[in-house]
Enzyme design. Sequence first.
Site, mmCIF file in Angstrom:
data_model
loop_
_atom_site.group_PDB
_atom_site.id
_atom_site.type_symbol
_atom_site.label_atom_id
_atom_site.label_comp_id
_atom_site.label_asym_id
_atom_site.label_seq_id
_atom_site.Cartn_x
_atom_site.Cartn_y
_atom_site.Cartn_z
ATOM 1 N N ASN A 1 0.836 -1.201 0.000
ATOM 2 C CA ASN A 1 0.000 0.000 0.000
ATOM 3 C C ASN A 1 0.873 1.254 0.000
ATOM 4 O O ASN A 1 1.603 1.503 0.972
ATOM 5 C CB ASN A 1 -0.911 0.019 1.238
ATOM 6 N N GLU A 2 0.848 1.980 -1.112
ATOM 7 C CA GLU A 2 1.408 3.328 -1.242
ATOM 8 C C GLU A 2 2.926 3.420 -1.121
ATOM 9 O O GLU A 2 3.472 4.519 -0.991
ATOM 10 C CB GLU A 2 0.736 4.296 -0.240
ATOM 11 N N ASP A 3 3.635 2.298 -1.212
ATOM 12 C CA ASP A 3 5.088 2.378 -1.065
ATOM 13 C C ASP A 3 5.768 3.004 -2.286
ATOM 14 O O ASP A 3 6.835 3.600 -2.167
ATOM 15 C CB ASP A 3 5.674 0.987 -0.793
ATOM 16 N N HIS B 1 -4.993 6.155 -5.861
ATOM 17 C CA HIS B 1 -5.585 6.618 -4.612
ATOM 18 C C HIS B 1 -5.834 8.108 -4.805
ATOM 19 O O HIS B 1 -4.889 8.889 -4.874
ATOM 20 C CB HIS B 1 -4.648 6.383 -3.429
#
Length: 837
Positions: free
Chosen positions: A431-433, A503
Site C-alpha cells: 500500500n502506497e510504497d 488513490h
Amino acid sequence: MSACPLTQILLTNGWELQGQGVWDSEWLSVESVPTVVHLDLLKLGKIPDPFIGYGELDVEWIGERTWIYRTSFPSPQRTAGGRIDLVFEGLDTFAEVRLNGHTILNSENMFLEYRVDVGSTLKNDAVNVLELEFAPALLKGRELEKENSEYRFIAHNGETGRLGVRKAQYHWGWDWGPVFMTAGPWKPVRLEIFHSRIERLWVDYALNDGRCTLGGTLFATVSGRPARLRFVIEDEGESRSVFTETVDIDKGSEAKCRFTLENPKLWYPVGSGGQPLYKLSAEIIQDDQILNHVAIKTGFRDVELIRNHDTVGESFFFRINGIDVFCGGSCWIPADNFLPRLSEVDYRKWLQTLVEGNQNMIRVWGGGIYEPDMFYSICDELGILVWQDFMFACGSYPTWPSLLQNIKQEVAYNVRRLRDHPSVVVFAGTNEDYQIQEWYKLDYQESTDPQEWLKSSFPARFIYESLLPTVCGKEAPRVPYWPCSPFTGGGKDSGDQRIGDIHQWNVWHGTQEKYQRFPEIGGRFVSEFGMCSFPALETIRSFVKCDRELHAQSLTMDFHNKADGHERRIGTYLLENFRNTSDFETWVYLTQLMQAETVLYAYKGWRRQWGDSRRCGGALVWQLNDCWPCSSWAIVDYYHRKKIAYYTIKRAMRPLAVGVMREHKDWSQSHARPTKELEYAVWISSNQKMSFAADLEIRFISIASGKDVKPSIVKSGITVVENGTTEVLKGMVDGTWDDPYAVVARLLVNGECISRDADWPQPYKYIHFEERGLSLQLASEVLTVTVNKPVKGFTVEEQEGVALSDNGIDVFPDDQQTITLKGYRGTLDQLRYKILK
C-alpha cells in the site's frame, strides 16, 4: 503396527500472565487463549478502558515491557511411532517459547503459524510447563533499525522501527487509529498427536469448452507414515459427491489426482450470479480407519484483470467468468485494535453489511493483517470480491537477508492459505510504497536484474517485483498479481489517471479539491478516496467522559481523530459547503452529510464512466470500518453504527441506478458570481446481464416554493443497456440564485420507482431551507415521509437494535418515501431525526 487418528488438544484454559517488573512480577490469571496482554489486563481491572477518554496514554507502557504467558498440561498418551507437535497459529510477535525449561522456538513473525515436534521434550506421565516470553516489538523494532543503519528507514504513520518488524503495522498508530503495541498468543495454541497428517490440500483447475468443462488436479502434502489417501469433491448445494478417487502415497510425498467436471456450477460475485461452493476433502486411510480428514470449500471461476490499451491509456477492471464487473466497494482495516475479541459473528455482521449496501468488493489493506480463514469463507459465501494486499504499507522497507527470508515464509504460508478462496481475485504487493519512492526521489533503476534493485535506495522494489510475484506465480498462478496499490508502472507518477489504479486523495489531502470535482479526477480504478466525518452521537458518548467535552473542538474529540490537520480540513469542507453551527449534534450531522455528499459525487460519477469503454473499473471508498471509536473516514463506525454515507453508497450502487448531475463551477474561484446556465446530464447505470425497457421522469423543483419551475420531462420505453451506462439526455439549468431549483430524476420499471437521484445547486450554504412542511407517519415499523418543499438529508438517528432500510434521503413534493425501522419499538414522538437547515 496400528496407527491412531490425528488428535488435537486445544490449550485454551489454565494460563497465567506475568509482566517483568510489573506488580512485583506476580502471576495473573488469564481467562482464555487466544488473547493479548491489553485484553487480559483490562479484564482483570489492572488498566482503564483504553478506548475511553485519553486511555490510550494510560496504557502506552504496556508496549515497552516483556510479558510471559505460561500454562501446564499433562503429557498426552503416546503411541509407538507417533508424533506430538505443539502448534502456534499466531504469536504476536517476538516470542521465546520454552517447554519444561528448554527453548523450542524463537518466533519473529505475527503472520506465521509455527509447528514444533515436542515428543522428546515432553515429560513422561508428568505435568509439562509451557512458557511464552514476548519481547516488546516496539523496542525490538528500534534495535533492528540501529543494527541495519545502512538502510534508509522512511515511514508515513507510526515510527520507522515498524519497517523491520513483521507485525501488524497499524499497531504503531495510523491516521485513524491509536498506538497499542500488543503482545501475546493472538491465535489458538494446540497439541497434535498423529502418525500421518495432511499438511495442505489444494486444487488447480482450468475451465474449458466455453466453461462447460472443468479439468483440474487435487493436491495434498502428507507427513508421517505411508498410507492411502482418498480425495472427494462434493457439491455443497446438492450435498452429493461428484468425484472420488483413492491413491497410494509414500512418506513425506505429495499426492495428486486429476479430475474432470462436466457443466460445473460457477461462482460469481454478488449481483452477477450465484455463489455455488464445492467441498474438497482428503482423508488418510489405513486398515479401514481414517487417520486424518481435511476439507476446504471453494468455488470455481475464471478471473482476469483486464489491462488493454485504449484511447485513454490502459484499462483496469476485473472480468469474472467472462463477465465484466464494476467493483463498487470499500477498503477494510482490522475491525479492532485487540484482534482476539473478534468472532465469526462479528466478521459475518461486517461483511453482510457490505453486501446489504450493494457493494461487491472489499480491499484488505496492507497495514493490518491477513484476515482469518472465516473472513474469506464468508466472502466466498456472500459473493464478495477480495482485493488482498500483502502486509506492507506507507514506507520504504529494508531488505536484509534474514528479513527477506522471513517475508518469503510469511507470503508462502498466507498465499497457500488463501489461494482456494474464489473471492480472492487479486494479490497486491503493498500500500502506497511507490508513492514513498516518488516523494523521496528513491532510485527506480532501469536495470531488470532484481539483485541490482537490492543495492538501490529503494530496495523494497525487490520484494514487490521479484519475491512476491515469484511466490504468487508458484503458489497461486490463477490469481492476478499487482505490485502495489496504487501502481501505474514503476518509476512513473502513481497518480496517473490514465493507467493502473490510483488513490485519489486530492480531496481531503493533497490539493484539497472541492469534492464536487470527484467525477473528473478519477482514474481507471480508484482503490482509495474518502472524506472524514464524526461517528454516531451514541458512539461519541461512549468515549467522552464528561458533558463539557461534548463539543466539536474539545480535547477528547481531537484526541479521537488521528488524521493530521483534521480540524482545518473538516472545518474547510464544512464551511465551503454548509452553514456554520455551534450546536454539537448538528455539527456531527453535518460532517456525516458532507461525507455522504462526497462519496455520492464519486460513486455515481465513476460508475457512470463504466459505460464509457470501461473508463473506470471500480471505486473503493476509504474505509468501511474503524478499529476503535473515533472520527475517521469510515462509513460505519466502530460500534457498527452506520453513517449517512453508507446509505448513499447503497443507493448509488443499486443494480439499476439513475444519476443526474449538473456541471461543477467553482464558486470560490468565481467569487460566488452566479453562472447564467449550467449543463446537466441524466443517465442510468446497470449491472444487469440483459437490456430492458424503463421509464424516466425528470422534474425541476423550486427549493423555495416546492413548485415545478418548468414542465417535467418524461422518457418512456428507454432501452437500458446491459452492464453499462445508458446516457438519457442533457440539458441546461439556470445557474442563478434568484429561485434555485433541484433537478430530480425517478427511474421506473413496470410503473414502480426503483431508483431516485437529485442534483442540487452548489453549495448548500447559499440555499434557504425554512418551513419545509415535513410530515411523518409511523405504522408497523414503516416510516412514511412527505414534504411540501424539498428536504435535503432526512436522517433518522441510529439506535441500538434498530435496522434502517434507508437513511439520509432527499424528499420532494408529491413523492412520498418510506423507511423501514426494523426493531423500532418507540413512538413517532420519540423518533430523533435531522434535516439540513
